[in-house]
Design an enzyme around this catalytic site. Structure first.
Site, short mmCIF file in Angstrom:
data_model
loop_
_atom_site.label_atom_id
_atom_site.label_comp_id
_atom_site.label_asym_id
_atom_site.label_seq_id
_atom_site.Cartn_x
_atom_site.Cartn_y
_atom_site.Cartn_z
N TYR A 58 40.97 37.99 48.68
CA TYR A 58 40.25 38.85 49.52
C TYR A 58 41.06 39.69 50.82
O TYR A 58 40.88 40.64 51.21
CB TYR A 58 39.48 38.05 50.09
N GLU A 83 30.31 36.63 49.99
CA GLU A 83 30.53 35.02 50.83
C GLU A 83 31.72 34.08 49.81
O GLU A 83 32.03 34.17 48.70
CB GLU A 83 29.55 34.04 50.32
C1 COA Z 1 39.75 33.46 42.97
C2 COA Z 1 40.86 34.14 41.69
C3 COA Z 1 39.51 34.99 41.12
C4 COA Z 1 41.88 35.29 41.75
O1 COA Z 1 42.43 35.45 40.49
P1 COA Z 1 43.79 35.10 40.20
O2 COA Z 1 43.62 36.41 38.95
O3 COA Z 1 44.67 33.82 40.49
O4 COA Z 1 44.74 36.54 41.63
P2 COA Z 1 45.84 37.04 41.38
O5 COA Z 1 46.80 36.20 40.79
O6 COA Z 1 45.92 38.50 41.65
O7 COA Z 1 46.70 36.35 43.30
C5 COA Z 1 46.14 37.31 44.20
C6 COA Z 1 45.62 36.64 45.50
O8 COA Z 1 45.36 35.60 45.33
C7 COA Z 1 45.47 34.16 45.86
N1 COA Z 1 46.14 33.40 45.14
C8 COA Z 1 46.36 33.48 43.73
N2 COA Z 1 46.44 32.60 43.00
C9 COA Z 1 46.48 31.50 44.28
C10 COA Z 1 46.53 29.87 44.55
N3 COA Z 1 47.30 28.84 43.11
N4 COA Z 1 47.09 29.83 45.25
C11 COA Z 1 47.15 30.34 46.60
N5 COA Z 1 46.88 31.75 46.36
C12 COA Z 1 46.87 31.43 45.09
C13 COA Z 1 47.64 34.55 46.44
O9 COA Z 1 47.42 35.56 47.94
C14 COA Z 1 47.42 36.27 45.28
O10 COA Z 1 48.38 36.59 45.98
P3 COA Z 1 49.95 36.66 45.75
O11 COA Z 1 50.22 36.44 44.18
O12 COA Z 1 50.53 37.52 46.64
O13 COA Z 1 50.48 35.32 46.32
C15 COA Z 1 40.87 32.47 40.54
O14 COA Z 1 41.82 31.96 41.98
C16 COA Z 1 39.74 32.22 40.54
O15 COA Z 1 39.06 32.93 39.16
N6 COA Z 1 39.46 31.20 41.11
C17 COA Z 1 37.88 30.69 40.62
C18 COA Z 1 37.04 31.13 40.76
C19 COA Z 1 36.46 31.09 42.08
O16 COA Z 1 36.72 30.83 42.81
N7 COA Z 1 36.37 33.16 43.24
C20 COA Z 1 36.21 33.32 44.47
C21 COA Z 1 34.71 32.52 44.05
S1 COA Z 1 34.10 33.33 46.29
#
Ligand code: COA
Length: 148
Positions: free
Chosen positions: A117, A105
């Site tokens: 995702y 979710e």
């Molecule tokens: C969601 C989360 C886990 C992604 O982790 P991350 O290490 O930043 O992700 P990655 O660097 O591997 O990026 C993977 C993809 O995520 C998306 N993404 C990551 N940061 C983003 C940003 N600032 N804006 C838009 N998309 C983003 C993109 O699709 C990216 O792919 P791309 O690099 O080809 O554009 C991280 O942003 C996070 O911890 N967020 C806060 C906690 C959270 O919301 N968890 C999910 C709860 S459901």
């Protein structure tokens, strides 16, 4: 080099710091302890660099489904591929165990997470209206199916 390893109790303080910086309703340290000690369905991993926790993810394995409970990356290390490494690991685990699918979710407003995702083939499959207690926001239910 960033390592993806099983979550252990020693990681929990670092995890909890990330949890607090990422979520308005963070899990407590005790919640993670309980998962590791008492939940036979729990599968949790961390991304670690030189003994520092950069991020973590986990799921409950329910029959042949993986229910992802959390994935988070420390704000200083976001958008540098750590979330991708964690998700890849969960997907590899799911494939190796012949899961039917993975589900989770996500808040409607959490576009960053939805992008991650979608990149891995998750699709929107439903909505839980008013699911989040703090804001009353809807949760999008996403699934990734494996064609076993
Ligand atoms: C969601 C989360 C886990 C992604 O982790 P991350 O290490 O930043 O992700 P990655 O660097 O591997 O990026 C993977 C993809 O995520 C998306 N993404 C990551 N940061 C983003 C940003 N600032 N804006 C838009 N998309 C983003 C993109 O699709 C990216 O792919 P791309 O690099 O080809 O554009 C991280 O942003 C996070 O911890 N967020 C806060 C906690 C959270 O919301 N968890 C999910 C709860 S459901």
């Amino acid at each position: 080099m960033i390592k993806i390893i099983p979550m252990k109790e020693e990681h929990i303080p670092g995890i909890h710091e990330i949890e607090k910086s990422c979520f308005t309703i963070p899990w407590s340290k005790e919640a993670f302890e309980k998962e590791l000690r008492e939940n036979p369905l729990a599968y949790y991993i961390v991304a670690e660099l030189e003994n520092t926790v950069l991020g973590y993810a986990g799921m409950w394995v329910i029959a042949d489904e993986g229910h992802i409970t959390n994935i988070a990356v420390h704000p200083d290390f976001q958008h540098q591929g750590v979330g991708t490494l964690l998700m890849k690991h969960l997907i590899d685990e799911a494939r190796s165990k012949n899961f039917f699918g993975l589900t989770l979710e996500v808040r409607e407003s959490n576009v960053k997470a939805q992008n991650l995702y979608k990149k891995f083939g998750f699709i929107n499959e439903g909505l839980r209206k008013g699911y989040y207690q703090d804001t009353g926001e809807n949760a999008i239910i996403m699934w990734k199916y494996f064609n076993n």
